[in-house]
Design an enzyme around this catalytic site. Structure first.
Site, PDB file in Angstrom:
ATOM      1  N   HIS A   1      47.712  58.184  38.996  1.00 33.82           N
ATOM      2  CA  HIS A   1      48.042  56.902  39.241  1.00 33.82           C
ATOM      3  C   HIS A   1      49.757  56.785  39.483  1.00 33.82           C
ATOM      4  O   HIS A   1      50.266  56.180  40.487  1.00 33.82           O
ATOM      5  CB  HIS A   1      47.791  56.230  37.920  1.00 33.82           C
ATOM      6  CG  HIS A   1      48.038  54.645  38.439  1.00 33.82           C
ATOM      7  ND1 HIS A   1      47.053  53.622  38.420  1.00 33.82           N
ATOM      8  CD2 HIS A   1      49.047  53.928  38.345  1.00 33.82           C
ATOM      9  CE1 HIS A   1      47.480  52.496  38.485  1.00 33.82           C
ATOM     10  NE2 HIS A   1      48.689  52.479  38.420  1.00 33.82           N
ATOM     11  N   GLU A   2      50.405  57.170  38.613  1.00 33.46           N
ATOM     12  CA  GLU A   2      51.802  57.260  38.528  1.00 33.46           C
ATOM     13  C   GLU A   2      52.555  58.014  39.884  1.00 33.46           C
ATOM     14  O   GLU A   2      53.448  57.553  40.469  1.00 33.46           O
ATOM     15  CB  GLU A   2      52.468  57.637  37.318  1.00 33.46           C
ATOM     16  CG  GLU A   2      52.219  56.701  36.212  1.00 33.46           C
ATOM     17  CD  GLU A   2      52.036  55.263  36.378  1.00 33.46           C
ATOM     18  OE1 GLU A   2      52.958  54.793  37.021  1.00 33.46           O
ATOM     19  OE2 GLU A   2      51.112  54.646  35.680  1.00 33.46           O
TER      20      GLU A   2
ATOM     21  N   GLN B   1      58.114  50.631  39.867  1.00 30.85           N
ATOM     22  CA  GLN B   1      57.472  49.444  39.312  1.00 30.85           C
ATOM     23  C   GLN B   1      58.464  48.662  38.435  1.00 30.85           C
ATOM     24  O   GLN B   1      58.241  47.393  38.465  1.00 30.85           O
ATOM     25  CB  GLN B   1      56.382  49.672  38.399  1.00 30.85           C
ATOM     26  CG  GLN B   1      55.199  50.434  38.853  1.00 30.85           C
ATOM     27  CD  GLN B   1      54.409  50.897  37.752  1.00 30.85           C
ATOM     28  OE1 GLN B   1      54.319  51.752  37.277  1.00 30.85           O
ATOM     29  NE2 GLN B   1      53.262  49.647  37.698  1.00 30.85           N
TER      30      GLN B   1
ATOM     31  N   HIS C   1      52.122  55.794  42.973  1.00 29.87           N
ATOM     32  CA  HIS C   1      53.128  54.788  42.786  1.00 29.87           C
ATOM     33  C   HIS C   1      54.550  55.415  43.477  1.00 29.87           C
ATOM     34  O   HIS C   1      55.031  54.994  44.445  1.00 29.87           O
ATOM     35  CB  HIS C   1      53.760  54.326  41.566  1.00 29.87           C
ATOM     36  CG  HIS C   1      52.776  53.246  40.924  1.00 29.87           C
ATOM     37  ND1 HIS C   1      52.836  51.876  41.719  1.00 29.87           N
ATOM     38  CD2 HIS C   1      52.042  53.183  39.992  1.00 29.87           C
ATOM     39  CE1 HIS C   1      52.016  51.043  40.948  1.00 29.87           C
ATOM     40  NE2 HIS C   1      51.531  51.725  39.946  1.00 29.87           N
TER      41      HIS C   1
ATOM     42  N   CYS D   1      46.620  47.948  36.833  1.00 28.85           N
ATOM     43  CA  CYS D   1      47.776  48.459  37.096  1.00 28.85           C
ATOM     44  C   CYS D   1      48.828  47.303  36.722  1.00 28.85           C
ATOM     45  O   CYS D   1      48.560  46.337  36.729  1.00 28.85           O
ATOM     46  CB  CYS D   1      47.856  48.641  38.752  1.00 28.85           C
ATOM     47  SG  CYS D   1      49.754  49.156  39.101  1.00 28.85           S
ATOM     48  N   LEU D   2      49.790  47.618  35.984  1.00 29.86           N
ATOM     49  CA  LEU D   2      51.146  46.457  35.410  1.00 29.86           C
ATOM     50  C   LEU D   2      51.268  45.978  36.692  1.00 29.86           C
ATOM     51  O   LEU D   2      51.874  44.741  36.378  1.00 29.86           O
ATOM     52  CB  LEU D   2      52.104  47.303  34.778  1.00 29.86           C
ATOM     53  CG  LEU D   2      51.760  48.160  33.477  1.00 29.86           C
ATOM     54  CD1 LEU D   2      52.723  48.921  32.788  1.00 29.86           C
ATOM     55  CD2 LEU D   2      50.718  47.262  32.224  1.00 29.86           C
TER      56      LEU D   2
ATOM     57  N   GLY E   1      51.570  54.131  31.650  1.00 31.02           N
ATOM     58  CA  GLY E   1      52.287  54.743  32.442  1.00 31.02           C
ATOM     59  C   GLY E   1      53.229  53.743  33.241  1.00 31.02           C
ATOM     60  O   GLY E   1      52.788  52.620  33.369  1.00 31.02           O
TER      61      GLY E   1
END
Length: 171
Positions: free
Chosen positions: A131-132, A51, A135, A89-90, A46
């Site tokens: 999660h997204e 991000q 963000h 997480c990226l 995702g």
């Protein structure tokens, strides 16, 4: 398609509340293609707009099990059950930590054409949606951890950075 730089912990854009896209047009579609390319290159499951430095309220996802898409202006409801799994997480590259999320969720939002979406998800897909969406609300997974969990992630990040610089990690 091009990959975009992924913003990491400490970048203020990750803490900003995002805005719903005004237009669902070809420019947004190209941006979404670049986000997919960036997500796959990372690799991740995702990627939220902030991000990659954008304040748009949208994300892309692919759970690797046939569920791939784009969601704008997500709203989560009907959160049911609970499960704890390691989550990463990226934007916090490296560490994973046990994170508790709802097992099942209902997501409403808009697709790439601006039409309404209504998806019921469970397992990994439900975790991705949560999660997204976090963000897009300026929240990171580490904000869901207790103090000890957050400290452990920050310790791991320091060790990774020391290794990157060629220093020996402190013990």
């Amino acid at each position: 398609m091009t990959t975009m730089p992924i913003r990491t912990l400490g970048d203020p854009v990750l803490r900003e509340r995002t805005r719903v896209p005004e237009r669902f047009d070809a420019a947004l579609a190209r941006l979404v293609d670049d986000m997919f390319e960036t997500m796959y290159d990372a690799p991740g499951v995702g990627l939220a707009a902030n991000q990659v430095g954008l304040v748009g309220r949208f994300f892309v996802y692919d759970d690797g099990d046939g569920h791939r898409g784009f969601v704008a202006d997500p709203e989560l409801s009907e959160l049911d059950g609970e499960e704890t799994h390691d989550e990463g997480c990226l934007s916090i590259p490296g560490p994973y930590a046990p994170t508790t999320r709802a097992l099942r969720v209902r997501l409403r939002g808009r697709d790439l054409e601006g039409s309404p979406l209504d998806i019921t998800a469970e397992g990994l897909l439900a975790r991705i949606f949560q999660h997204e969406t976090d963000h897009l609300n300026g929240m990171l997974y580490i904000d869901r951890l207790d103090d000890a969990g957050r400290r452990d992630v920050m310790r791991q990040l320091r060790e990774i950075e020391q290794l990157r610089r060629g220093d020996a990690p402190a013990r």
